[in-house]
Write a protein that holds these residues in place. Sequence first.
Motif, PDB file in Angstrom:
ATOM      1  N   SER A 155       0.863  -1.187   0.000  1.00 11.52           N
ATOM      2  CA  SER A 155       0.000   0.000   0.000  1.00 11.52           C
ATOM      3  C   SER A 155       0.893   1.228   0.000  1.00 11.52           C
ATOM      4  N   ARG A 156       0.580   2.167  -0.900  1.00  7.19           N
ATOM      5  CA  ARG A 156       1.370   3.393  -0.945  1.00  7.19           C
ATOM      6  C   ARG A 156       0.673   4.447  -1.773  1.00  7.19           C
ATOM      7  N   ARG A 157       1.224   5.644  -1.757  1.00  9.85           N
ATOM      8  CA  ARG A 157       0.756   6.722  -2.609  1.00  9.85           C
ATOM      9  C   ARG A 157       1.612   6.700  -3.873  1.00  9.85           C
ATOM     10  N   ASP A 196       3.942   7.705  -6.659  1.00 11.01           N
ATOM     11  CA  ASP A 196       4.992   8.702  -6.790  1.00 11.01           C
ATOM     12  C   ASP A 196       5.091   9.218  -8.232  1.00 11.01           C
ATOM     13  N   THR A 241      -0.540  10.808  -9.661  1.00 12.89           N
ATOM     14  CA  THR A 241       0.463  11.014  -8.622  1.00 12.89           C
ATOM     15  C   THR A 241      -0.243  11.442  -7.335  1.00 12.89           C
ATOM     16  N   GLY A 242       0.082  10.774  -6.239  1.00 16.82           N
ATOM     17  CA  GLY A 242      -0.532  11.073  -4.943  1.00 16.82           C
ATOM     18  C   GLY A 242      -1.706  10.192  -4.588  1.00 16.82           C
ATOM     19  N   ASP A 243      -2.290   9.483  -5.571  1.00 17.46           N
ATOM     20  CA  ASP A 243      -3.416   8.578  -5.298  1.00 17.46           C
ATOM     21  C   ASP A 243      -2.933   7.351  -4.534  1.00 17.46           C
ATOM     22  N   GLU A 244      -3.817   6.785  -3.718  1.00 13.65           N
ATOM     23  CA  GLU A 244      -3.524   5.518  -3.037  1.00 13.65           C
ATOM     24  C   GLU A 244      -3.552   4.393  -4.060  1.00 13.65           C
ATOM     25  N   CYS A 277      -5.355   0.097  -8.637  1.00 12.91           N
ATOM     26  CA  CYS A 277      -5.975   1.311  -8.103  1.00 12.91           C
ATOM     27  C   CYS A 277      -6.724   1.006  -6.799  1.00 12.91           C
ATOM     28  N   GLN A 278      -7.051   2.057  -6.064  1.00 10.12           N
ATOM     29  CA  GLN A 278      -7.719   1.906  -4.780  1.00 10.12           C
ATOM     30  C   GLN A 278      -9.080   1.219  -4.923  1.00 10.12           C
TER      31      GLN A 278
END
Length: 153
Positions: free
Chosen positions: A83-85, A87, A101-104, A116-117
């Motif tokens: 799990s990450r944002r 980059d 960029t910035g999405d989980e 994707c989330q």
Amino acid sequence: KCPAEHSLESRRADQAYECDVCGVDIQTGDELKYCERCDHAVCQQCSVVLTASSDVFTEVRNVESAPRTQDTLKCPAEHSLESRRADQAYECDVCGVDIQTGDELKYCERCDHAVCQQCSVVLTASSDVFTEVRNVESAPRTQDTLKCPAEHS
């Protein structure tokens, strides 16, 4: 199909709905799958994931009560997804949506495999679902047979 095994009708939303699989807001005019008899709505992204295999919808019918197995999601090479944002920008390897960029997201660095989330929520409803929808591109499509919980088209 909906939880009652009715077929879901493809249409544009005539009002705002909430996806009964992942909980995302469906805006007026958005594409969705819907059962009028059961008031069961499925967003376009969940529809793509769920129709990759006719067995998937059964697995994720009730995401709210399904056991969560987020830590066991794996890429096609069986590496655990982190799990990450984001980059950078990615494309979801399940549904093809752009991940900004910035999405989980869930990600395998070794394989450059991104989820994707929204797909992560659907896939983690059951540990068996990820195996079912790993290769959405080659999976048989069954969109025309999806049904709402009461079995309506």
